[in-house]
Design an enzyme around this catalytic site. Structure first.
Site, PDB file in Angstrom:
ATOM      1  N   GLU A  64      -3.921   1.726  -2.895  1.00  0.00           N
ATOM      2  CA  GLU A  64      -4.021   3.167  -2.629  1.00  0.00           C
ATOM      3  C   GLU A  64      -3.083   3.973  -3.535  1.00  0.00           C
ATOM      4  OE1 GLU A  64      -5.560   5.245   1.038  1.00  0.00           O
ATOM      5  OE2 GLU A  64      -4.207   3.771   1.911  1.00  0.00           O
ATOM      6  N   ASN A  77       0.871  -1.167   0.000  1.00  0.00           N
ATOM      7  CA  ASN A  77       0.000   0.000   0.000  1.00  0.00           C
ATOM      8  C   ASN A  77       0.912   1.222   0.000  1.00  0.00           C
ATOM      9  OD1 ASN A  77      -1.469   2.297   0.864  1.00  0.00           O
ATOM     10  ND2 ASN A  77      -3.029   1.022   1.829  1.00  0.00           N
ATOM     11  N   ASP A 126      -3.751  -4.954   1.147  1.00  0.00           N
ATOM     12  CA  ASP A 126      -4.000  -4.322   2.428  1.00  0.00           C
ATOM     13  C   ASP A 126      -5.379  -4.801   2.859  1.00  0.00           C
ATOM     14  OD1 ASP A 126      -4.691  -2.745   4.555  1.00  0.00           O
ATOM     15  OD2 ASP A 126      -4.458  -0.831   3.516  1.00  0.00           O
ATOM     16  N   ASP A 135      -1.220  -6.188   6.173  1.00  0.00           N
ATOM     17  CA  ASP A 135      -0.870  -6.420   4.769  1.00  0.00           C
ATOM     18  C   ASP A 135      -0.465  -7.878   4.628  1.00  0.00           C
ATOM     19  OD1 ASP A 135      -0.687  -3.451   3.570  1.00  0.00           O
ATOM     20  OD2 ASP A 135       0.064  -3.469   5.631  1.00  0.00           O
ATOM     21  N   ASN A 156      -6.766  -4.568   5.870  1.00  0.00           N
ATOM     22  CA  ASN A 156      -7.407  -3.805   6.942  1.00  0.00           C
ATOM     23  C   ASN A 156      -8.047  -4.719   7.978  1.00  0.00           C
ATOM     24  OD1 ASN A 156      -7.026  -0.920   6.852  1.00  0.00           O
ATOM     25  ND2 ASN A 156      -8.082  -0.928   4.885  1.00  0.00           N
ATOM     26  N   ASP A 166       2.670   4.790   5.090  1.00  0.00           N
ATOM     27  CA  ASP A 166       2.500   4.245   6.442  1.00  0.00           C
ATOM     28  C   ASP A 166       2.492   2.719   6.446  1.00  0.00           C
ATOM     29  OD1 ASP A 166       0.123   4.448   5.010  1.00  0.00           O
ATOM     30  OD2 ASP A 166      -1.092   5.075   6.717  1.00  0.00           O
ATOM     31  N   HIS A 167       2.523   2.101   5.269  1.00  0.00           N
ATOM     32  CA  HIS A 167       2.594   0.640   5.140  1.00  0.00           C
ATOM     33  C   HIS A 167       3.969   0.217   4.620  1.00  0.00           C
ATOM     34  CE1 HIS A 167      -1.853  -0.260   5.318  1.00  0.00           C
ATOM     35  NE2 HIS A 167      -1.881   1.031   5.048  1.00  0.00           N
TER      36      HIS A 167
END
Length: 256
Positions: free
Chosen positions: A34, A7, A146, A218, A148, A247-248
């Protein structure tokens, strides 16, 4: 084959990171989430110049997914979840070197009990049916993205906070993930790592990365037919140390 999921949290911002990482890590297949770019702005030529063929499904500002492949054609491309009407661009699938790749940017869900959470439940139900059909047609499949969803308490920094009533760790979300695994998929990371405290996402706030306050959301899931070929797996947290990072961090599996 080295297969990775990342991501990037805006390809417009993170393209230099992606280019650097592709040259250093040299994956064979990559699923991006993303990308946050409409199709007209996707950097296809820049990735082609690095030797990566690419297919993508994007939209401005939000969501967006892509599949990159080095040295292999990308065929039998599926844009979105079949039969599930959705304006959000969150799913793409293709075949690379005989392996079916399904790349997902799973809905966040905002908070348990919200409309967005209900949408996440519907979306995951549609993904389950789609993946079930894909596995029948393509026994050698990798489902990545990802998600989530943190699979269990080893995958969160504080199980008391990230509990059965919290978004990303709620009972219903984990049940949906387990239902996917029950189709004949295996969390590649857990084939090689039993320990907790290894994460793929850290909030930008509260110095979360430096303090180790993360989640493993992830995932790379391999089908029964590929389980024994999954010789290594991991998370490349080095990218999270770079300037202006996503941030990933990328999650990856290597097939022997």
């Amino acid at each position: 084959m080295k297969i990775a999921s990342w991501n990037v949290n805006s390809l417009n911002v993170r393209l230099p990171h992606l280019e650097r990482w592709l040259q250093e890590f040299v994956p064979d297949v990559v699923g991006l989430q993303e990308t946050k770019l409409d199709d007209e702005r996707f950097p296809a030529a820049a990735l082609d110049a690095l030797g990566y063929r690419n297919v993508f499904l994007g939209q401005k500002t939000y969501n967006g997914v892509a599949i990159l492949a080095r040295g292999h054609d990308i065929s039998d491309v599926q844009m979105g979840i079949p039969g599930f009407e959705d304006e959000q661009k969150r799913a793409i699938a293709a075949t690379v070197n005989g392996i079916r790749i399904i790349n997902l940017y799973v809905v966040n869900g905002q908070d348990v009990g919200t409309d967005k959470y209900a949408y996440k439940m519907r979306w995951l139900e549609a993904v389950h049916d789609w993946v079930a059909a894909e596995l029948k047609a393509h026994p050698e499949t990798v489902v990545m993205g990802d998600f989530n969803i943190a699979p269990d308490d080893r995958d969160v920094h504080d199980p008391e906070v990230w509990n059965e009533s919290h978004i990303l760790t709620s009972t219903a979300e984990r049940a949906h993930l387990q239902a996917l695994l029950d189709l004949g998929l295996h969390d590649a990371f857990r084939l090689h790592h039993d320990e907790g405290g290894i994460f793929s996402w850290w909030d930008y706030r509260q110095a979360a990365f430096r303090r180790g306050l993360g989640l493993r959301i992830d995932l790379t899931l391999v089908s029964d037919a590929l389980k024994d070929r999954a010789v290594a797996s991991g998370i490349d947290r080095e990218t999270r140390t770079w300037e202006r990072p996503s941030d990933h961090a990328p999650a990856w599996v290597q097939l022997g």
